[in-house]
Design an enzyme around this catalytic site. Sequence first.
Site, PDB file in Angstrom:
ATOM      1  N   GLN A  12      10.216  -3.935  -0.342  1.00 57.92           N
ATOM      2  CA  GLN A  12       8.858  -4.500  -0.263  1.00 57.92           C
ATOM      3  C   GLN A  12       8.543  -5.416  -1.434  1.00 57.92           C
ATOM      4  OE1 GLN A  12       6.913  -0.459   0.542  1.00 57.92           O
ATOM      5  NE2 GLN A  12       5.639  -1.896   1.673  1.00 57.92           N
ATOM      6  N   CYS A  71       0.630   0.277   5.521  1.00 59.45           N
ATOM      7  CA  CYS A  71       1.775  -0.169   4.735  1.00 59.45           C
ATOM      8  C   CYS A  71       1.348  -1.385   3.915  1.00 59.45           C
ATOM      9  CB  CYS A  71       2.921  -0.540   5.682  1.00 59.45           C
ATOM     10  SG  CYS A  71       4.397  -1.105   4.845  1.00 59.45           S
ATOM     11  N   LEU A  72       1.736  -1.414   2.641  1.00 58.63           N
ATOM     12  CA  LEU A  72       1.351  -2.543   1.776  1.00 58.63           C
ATOM     13  C   LEU A  72       1.959  -3.854   2.266  1.00 58.63           C
ATOM     14  CD1 LEU A  72       1.551  -0.855  -1.749  1.00 58.63           C
ATOM     15  CD2 LEU A  72      -0.507  -1.554  -0.510  1.00 58.63           C
ATOM     16  N   HIS A  82      11.806   2.274   5.044  1.00 57.88           N
ATOM     17  CA  HIS A  82      11.917   0.911   4.510  1.00 57.88           C
ATOM     18  C   HIS A  82      13.341   0.610   4.028  1.00 57.88           C
ATOM     19  CE1 HIS A  82       7.923  -0.855   4.584  1.00 57.88           C
ATOM     20  NE2 HIS A  82       7.373   0.212   4.029  1.00 57.88           N
ATOM     21  N   GLY A 113       2.706   4.626  -1.842  1.00 57.27           N
ATOM     22  CA  GLY A 113       4.149   4.479  -1.973  1.00 57.27           C
ATOM     23  C   GLY A 113       4.545   3.021  -1.856  1.00 57.27           C
ATOM     24  N   HIS A 167       8.166   7.592   5.240  1.00 62.56           N
ATOM     25  CA  HIS A 167       7.756   6.199   5.455  1.00 62.56           C
ATOM     26  C   HIS A 167       8.552   5.276   4.522  1.00 62.56           C
ATOM     27  CE1 HIS A 167       4.493   2.985   5.954  1.00 62.56           C
ATOM     28  NE2 HIS A 167       5.203   2.561   4.920  1.00 62.56           N
ATOM     29  N   GLU A 168       8.641   5.668   3.228  1.00 60.65           N
ATOM     30  CA  GLU A 168       9.328   4.802   2.257  1.00 60.65           C
ATOM     31  C   GLU A 168      10.830   4.757   2.513  1.00 60.65           C
ATOM     32  OE1 GLU A 168       7.437   2.912   0.745  1.00 60.65           O
ATOM     33  OE2 GLU A 168       5.604   4.064   1.040  1.00 60.65           O
TER      34      GLU A 168
HETATM   35 NI    NI Z   1       5.352   0.676   3.966  1.00 63.68          NI
END
Ligand code: NI
Length: 181
Positions: free
Chosen positions: A57, A97-98, A143, A52, A139-140
């Site tokens: 991000q 997480c990226l 953000h 995701g 999670h997304e």
């Molecule tokens: Ni993340």
Amino acid sequence: MAAPIDIGGLRIVHYPAPVLRRVCKPVETFDEQLERLIARMFELMRSGNGVGLAAPQVGVELRLFVCNHTGEPGDDRAVINPEFGDPEGVAVMEEGCLSLPNVTIAVRRPEKITLRGRDGSGEPFEVRAGELQARVWQHETDHLDGRMITDYMSEAAKIANRRALKQLHDEYKGGKKRKTA
Ligand code: NI
């Protein structure tokens, strides 16, 4: 009309970039730029082997994320202006997480949830899922409200991730210096 975005120039931003802490604005314009933004986000998500990726991000403060919990092209989903309902159960799972390379944190969340939102063309939809899908959606969406997995750290997780987080702080400071030099 939406403000123009340099889509090709978008990159994944890492913690502790301030944009990751902002509360994002709802998407109001479903246009060609939004489609290109979604395509670019899928590209960046795949190149990072993520499940995701949320708009902040890549430095864009809009309520939008892309996800794919299996890696199969048919499971690509873009979610605009997400909302949740009917949480059921509780589960704890390790998340990465990226924007936080080398960091993993155990996070407690509802196990099953209903997601309402719009797709890339503005069509409303409602889906219900559990396990990894529900995990990724939550999670997304965190953000989009400026929340990250670091906000869920136990004392043990703080110690386990101390080095990785310090390195990210150092890289961020170094990057800022390079830009202003
Ligand atoms: Ni993340």
